[in-house]
Motif scaffolding. Sequence first.
Motif, PDB file in Angstrom:
ATOM      1  N   TRP A 107      -7.547   2.437  -7.287  1.00  0.00           N
ATOM      2  CA  TRP A 107      -6.846   1.815  -6.152  1.00  0.00           C
ATOM      3  C   TRP A 107      -6.566   0.343  -6.453  1.00  0.00           C
ATOM      4  O   TRP A 107      -5.444  -0.131  -6.260  1.00  0.00           O
ATOM      5  CB  TRP A 107      -7.685   1.929  -4.885  1.00  0.00           C
ATOM      6  CG  TRP A 107      -6.933   1.592  -3.628  1.00  0.00           C
ATOM      7  CD1 TRP A 107      -6.349   2.469  -2.764  1.00  0.00           C
ATOM      8  CD2 TRP A 107      -6.662   0.266  -3.111  1.00  0.00           C
ATOM      9  NE1 TRP A 107      -5.745   1.781  -1.741  1.00  0.00           N
ATOM     10  CE2 TRP A 107      -5.915   0.438  -1.928  1.00  0.00           C
ATOM     11  CE3 TRP A 107      -6.989  -1.016  -3.531  1.00  0.00           C
ATOM     12  CZ2 TRP A 107      -5.488  -0.647  -1.152  1.00  0.00           C
ATOM     13  CZ3 TRP A 107      -6.548  -2.102  -2.775  1.00  0.00           C
ATOM     14  CH2 TRP A 107      -5.811  -1.919  -1.597  1.00  0.00           C
TER      15      TRP A 107
ATOM     16  N   ARG B 159       0.829  -1.215   0.000  1.00  0.00           N
ATOM     17  CA  ARG B 159       0.000   0.000   0.000  1.00  0.00           C
ATOM     18  C   ARG B 159       0.859   1.260   0.000  1.00  0.00           C
ATOM     19  O   ARG B 159       0.441   2.301  -0.499  1.00  0.00           O
ATOM     20  CB  ARG B 159      -0.930  -0.003   1.217  1.00  0.00           C
ATOM     21  CG  ARG B 159      -2.005  -1.069   1.170  1.00  0.00           C
ATOM     22  CD  ARG B 159      -2.947  -0.954   2.353  1.00  0.00           C
ATOM     23  NE  ARG B 159      -3.698   0.298   2.324  1.00  0.00           N
ATOM     24  CZ  ARG B 159      -4.486   0.715   3.301  1.00  0.00           C
ATOM     25  NH1 ARG B 159      -4.602  -0.011   4.411  1.00  0.00           N
ATOM     26  NH2 ARG B 159      -5.150   1.843   3.205  1.00  0.00           N
TER      27      ARG B 159
ATOM     28  N   GLY C 291     -10.723   8.119  -2.348  1.00  0.00           N
ATOM     29  CA  GLY C 291     -10.029   7.622  -3.525  1.00  0.00           C
ATOM     30  C   GLY C 291     -10.979   6.956  -4.508  1.00  0.00           C
ATOM     31  O   GLY C 291     -12.142   6.692  -4.206  1.00  0.00           O
TER      32      GLY C 291
ATOM     33  N   GLU D 282      -2.817   6.352  -4.453  1.00  0.00           N
ATOM     34  CA  GLU D 282      -4.280   6.407  -4.435  1.00  0.00           C
ATOM     35  C   GLU D 282      -4.842   6.002  -3.069  1.00  0.00           C
ATOM     36  O   GLU D 282      -4.426   4.999  -2.482  1.00  0.00           O
ATOM     37  CB  GLU D 282      -4.851   5.478  -5.509  1.00  0.00           C
ATOM     38  CG  GLU D 282      -6.348   5.590  -5.710  1.00  0.00           C
ATOM     39  CD  GLU D 282      -6.766   6.920  -6.324  1.00  0.00           C
ATOM     40  OE1 GLU D 282      -7.851   7.404  -5.982  1.00  0.00           O
ATOM     41  OE2 GLU D 282      -5.994   7.461  -7.146  1.00  0.00           O
ATOM     42  N   ASN D 283      -5.803   6.792  -2.561  1.00  0.00           N
ATOM     43  CA  ASN D 283      -6.481   6.462  -1.317  1.00  0.00           C
ATOM     44  C   ASN D 283      -7.582   5.436  -1.568  1.00  0.00           C
ATOM     45  O   ASN D 283      -8.146   5.382  -2.669  1.00  0.00           O
ATOM     46  CB  ASN D 283      -7.118   7.710  -0.708  1.00  0.00           C
ATOM     47  CG  ASN D 283      -6.101   8.600  -0.018  1.00  0.00           C
ATOM     48  OD1 ASN D 283      -5.157   8.115   0.602  1.00  0.00           O
ATOM     49  ND2 ASN D 283      -6.299   9.903  -0.120  1.00  0.00           N
ATOM     50  N   PRO D 284      -7.934   4.638  -0.548  1.00  0.00           N
ATOM     51  CA  PRO D 284      -9.097   3.761  -0.696  1.00  0.00           C
ATOM     52  C   PRO D 284     -10.368   4.599  -0.781  1.00  0.00           C
ATOM     53  O   PRO D 284     -10.381   5.778  -0.408  1.00  0.00           O
ATOM     54  CB  PRO D 284      -9.054   2.914   0.574  1.00  0.00           C
ATOM     55  CG  PRO D 284      -8.287   3.719   1.555  1.00  0.00           C
ATOM     56  CD  PRO D 284      -7.293   4.492   0.766  1.00  0.00           C
TER      57      PRO D 284
ATOM     58  N   TYR E  89      -2.962  -1.343  -6.830  1.00  0.00           N
ATOM     59  CA  TYR E  89      -2.587  -2.396  -5.895  1.00  0.00           C
ATOM     60  C   TYR E  89      -2.175  -3.672  -6.628  1.00  0.00           C
ATOM     61  O   TYR E  89      -1.148  -4.281  -6.302  1.00  0.00           O
ATOM     62  CB  TYR E  89      -3.738  -2.684  -4.939  1.00  0.00           C
ATOM     63  CG  TYR E  89      -3.443  -3.826  -3.998  1.00  0.00           C
ATOM     64  CD1 TYR E  89      -2.520  -3.684  -2.971  1.00  0.00           C
ATOM     65  CD2 TYR E  89      -4.054  -5.077  -4.166  1.00  0.00           C
ATOM     66  CE1 TYR E  89      -2.218  -4.734  -2.130  1.00  0.00           C
ATOM     67  CE2 TYR E  89      -3.764  -6.132  -3.327  1.00  0.00           C
ATOM     68  CZ  TYR E  89      -2.842  -5.954  -2.308  1.00  0.00           C
ATOM     69  OH  TYR E  89      -2.538  -7.006  -1.482  1.00  0.00           O
TER      70      TYR E  89
END
Length: 228
Positions: free
Chosen positions: A172, A155, A167, A160-162, A176
């Motif tokens: 994401w 992570r 996000g 990028e945020n969840p 990932y």
Amino acid sequence: MHLTQQHRNLIERVINTIETGKPGGDYGAIVIYADGPHDIRQITYGRAQTTEYGNLRTLVKMYVAAGGLFSAALAAYADKVGSVPLIDDSRFKSLLRDAGRQDPIMREIQDRFFEEVYFTPAMRWADDHGFVLPLSALVIYDSFIHSGGILWLLRQRFAENPPLLGGNEKKWIEAYVRVRHAWLSNHHRPVVRKSNYRTKALKEQIADNNWNLSKLPIRMNGTDVFPE
């Protein structure tokens, strides 16, 4: 994470195929890999594969408590799993294999075990971070099965945020899977490097924009997977 029964079934069958090559799973499958603590060899076992130094002890104890055909024989091993190396114990491996292939109780226990130990925690993590798409569920569940969770070291490798933190879910998941594929492909353990077929297949689903897992079959490591 609100999955339809078809999505849930398809995700399980994809994971089974990843781990044992069979959409229905191989409940008696045993493989030895040098991927235990400090790269020692360990047993991996079951429909979606759990490891000797991971959660195999939990599975064996659940089966012993259920009173299956081989429970009495396996009871002697229950407290040894993960503490005493059993990779060369042919009787233990034979009992596991026979229980998985001959005893419906072992199959029922494995279904409950993988649900409680891997699937439910994976979907809880997805809920806690705002993920809603079926392909996201597959990606997250695969990480819990293969790595025990969503690894923080991965992570940290993308910005990028969840979704819960504003996000974009698709961005994401794409980021990932990309960094996880690179991590697997360059891992110091050869057996882990070989497992990058799973992220390769997930990247293909992302590239195909198959976020609802509605484009069938799902191609996984040379096998076409459909819902049951």
